[in-house]
Design a protein around this motif. Structure first.
Motif, PDB file in Angstrom:
ATOM      1  N   SER A 172       5.321  15.351  -0.466  1.00  0.00           N
ATOM      2  CA  SER A 172       5.689  15.486   0.801  1.00  0.00           C
ATOM      3  C   SER A 172       6.984  16.601   0.770  1.00  0.00           C
ATOM      4  N   LYS A 173       7.639  17.026  -0.173  1.00  0.00           N
ATOM      5  CA  LYS A 173       8.615  17.869  -0.426  1.00  0.00           C
ATOM      6  C   LYS A 173       7.926  19.212  -0.302  1.00  0.00           C
ATOM      7  N   ASP A 177      14.877   2.218  -4.270  1.00  0.00           N
ATOM      8  CA  ASP A 177      16.111   2.404  -3.806  1.00  0.00           C
ATOM      9  C   ASP A 177      16.026   3.807  -2.904  1.00  0.00           C
ATOM     10  N   THR A 178      16.985   3.630  -1.918  1.00  0.00           N
ATOM     11  CA  THR A 178      17.283   4.687  -1.012  1.00  0.00           C
ATOM     12  C   THR A 178      18.616   4.774  -1.111  1.00  0.00           C
ATOM     13  N   ALA A 179      19.377   5.918  -0.250  1.00  0.00           N
ATOM     14  CA  ALA A 179      20.752   6.228  -0.311  1.00  0.00           C
ATOM     15  C   ALA A 179      21.624   4.932   0.162  1.00  0.00           C
ATOM     16  N   ALA A 191       0.671  -1.044   0.073  1.00  0.00           N
ATOM     17  CA  ALA A 191       0.099  -0.016   0.037  1.00  0.00           C
ATOM     18  C   ALA A 191       0.870   1.095  -0.140  1.00  0.00           C
ATOM     19  N   VAL A 192       0.208   2.266  -0.506  1.00  0.00           N
ATOM     20  CA  VAL A 192       0.920   3.711  -0.442  1.00  0.00           C
ATOM     21  C   VAL A 192       0.191   4.327   0.580  1.00  0.00           C
ATOM     22  N   THR A 193       0.989   4.842   1.551  1.00  0.00           N
ATOM     23  CA  THR A 193       0.323   5.760   2.715  1.00  0.00           C
ATOM     24  C   THR A 193       0.881   7.067   2.541  1.00  0.00           C
ATOM     25  N   ARG A 194       0.098   8.022   3.578  1.00  0.00           N
ATOM     26  CA  ARG A 194       0.666   9.362   3.553  1.00  0.00           C
ATOM     27  C   ARG A 194       2.203   9.410   3.830  1.00  0.00           C
ATOM     28  N   ASP A 195       2.946   8.047   4.357  1.00  0.00           N
ATOM     29  CA  ASP A 195       4.240   8.253   5.002  1.00  0.00           C
ATOM     30  C   ASP A 195       5.228   7.702   4.092  1.00  0.00           C
ATOM     31  N   VAL A 230       9.040   2.251   3.503  1.00  0.00           N
ATOM     32  CA  VAL A 230      10.068   3.163   3.034  1.00  0.00           C
ATOM     33  C   VAL A 230       9.653   4.492   3.022  1.00  0.00           C
ATOM     34  N   PRO A 231       9.747   5.314   3.806  1.00  0.00           N
ATOM     35  CA  PRO A 231       9.593   6.760   3.711  1.00  0.00           C
ATOM     36  C   PRO A 231       9.832   7.584   2.595  1.00  0.00           C
ATOM     37  N   PHE A 232       9.067   8.227   2.128  1.00  0.00           N
ATOM     38  CA  PHE A 232       9.032   8.853   0.731  1.00  0.00           C
ATOM     39  C   PHE A 232      10.245   9.943   0.600  1.00  0.00           C
ATOM     40  N   ASP A 233      10.481  10.259   1.891  1.00  0.00           N
ATOM     41  CA  ASP A 233      11.848  11.462   1.816  1.00  0.00           C
ATOM     42  C   ASP A 233      13.093  10.555   2.027  1.00  0.00           C
ATOM     43  N   LYS A 234      12.959   9.318   2.034  1.00  0.00           N
ATOM     44  CA  LYS A 234      14.427   8.585   1.968  1.00  0.00           C
ATOM     45  C   LYS A 234      14.557   7.717   0.436  1.00  0.00           C
TER      46      LYS A 234
END
Length: 310
Positions: free
Chosen positions: A241-242, A208-210, A146-150, A177-181
């Motif tokens: 989110s940005k 992918d993340t950092a 699922a895609v959540t708000r976080d 996996v948070p969107f900001d990551k």
């Protein structure tokens, strides 16, 4: 053959029940329950047909995220989730295709083990021919996303393993996996064959993340029915989110930014002067005490005498 359609909502998610039957059509029973409506899913065999419960995006989320409009799903795993009010959309897996593909991979691997008879013999003794298909089905149908708000939430529900005994069950696992990551979210289209003879048919979404690299992805999701809609919504949520304003700090750390009148300014200035004076007095007292201690220590040190003068 006839059909009926009814719509209800739960936690902001709209449910559309579509039923088809040979002789008569089932209906959705409205009784006291969640938000006044309890969706009883009639057994398909009672009506000689089948039922589909289609869920749509919360209108509030659809208004804020245009990319979420028109997304529908049938997976009911997150309906009673503790965080269901923050779920934007759920994406269905193509379970039948996944089961067929992974079962074919399993049978090909089992057949290849004949090249080394001890492995083939051990796999046969432990019941691979009897439980291979079941293990594939248990594993495939336990996956939900699922895609959540976080962020992206991927869940593997509790499921049987091996011989289906309670002692061999696999526990539920969840990863968000948070969107900001997220640094990348791309789709790997199927191509070529696996095990030389089995055609690859599943699309794979790599997140992918950092901390990811070319070998290891943060999250790999294979078998989605609509991977492109999933990717489009993830990037839209990341942009959203940005652009969203930062969350206010906790009250205990909140900085006061307001205009003060003359009396308040004088009170603050007076308070600061008092603090300054107390700090000066404390510094003077500390310095004086240190000097007195040094003098006392010097007086207590005995004076050396010349033994020739005694």
């Amino acid at each position: 053959m006839s059909s009926k359609k009814s719509t209800a909502s739960n936690n902001g998610i709209e449910y559309t029940a579509v039923a088809t039957a040979v002789n008569e059509s089932p209906i959705v029973t409205d009784v006291d329950g969640m938000n006044g409506i309890d969706l009883h899913k009639p057994a398909a065999e009672n009506y000689g047909g089948h039922n589909h419960y289609v869920r749509t995006v919360n209108p509030d989320f659809a208004a804020m995220i245009p990319e979420s409009q028109g997304i529908t799903w049938e997976d009911d795993f997150f309906d009673d989730d503790f965080d269901s009010e923050n779920i934007v959309a759920v994406f269905d897996f193509d379970y039948e295709m996944m089961e067929s593909f992974y079962a074919s991979i399993g049978w090909a691997s089992y057949a290849a083990s004949m090249l080394y008879f001890p492995i083939f013999w051990a796999a046969t003794i432990f019941g691979t021919p009897c439980y291979l298909r079941k293990n594939v089905k248990w594993n495939v149908y336990s996956q939900h996303v699922a895609v959540t708000r976080d962020g992206i939430r991927f869940v593997k529900d509790k499921r049987p393993q091996c011989w289906g005994l309670p002692c061999t069950d696999a526990g539920k696992s969840s990863k968000t996996v948070p969107f900001d990551k997220i640094t990348d979210c791309d789709i790997e289209e199927p191509a070529g064959n696996s095990m030389l003879c089995i055609k690859n048919v599943l699309c794979t979404v790599n997140v992918d993340t950092a901390s990811s690299n070319q070998v290891r992805h943060e999250l790999v999701i294979a078998g989605l029915k609509n991977p492109h809609e999933f990717k489009r919504l993830v990037w839209a949520m990341k942009r959203s989110s940005k652009n969203s304003p930062p969350q206010p700090p906790p009250p205990s750390f909140e900085m006061v930014d307001r205009k003060t009148n003359g009396n308040e300014s004088e009170n603050i200035a007076s308070l600061l002067r008092d603090i300054r004076d107390e700090l000066r007095e404390l510094k003077i007292t500390t310095t004086t005490a240190a000097q007195q201690q040094d003098t006392t220590v010097s007086a207590q040190v005995p004076t050396p005498t010349d033994p020739e003068l005694v």
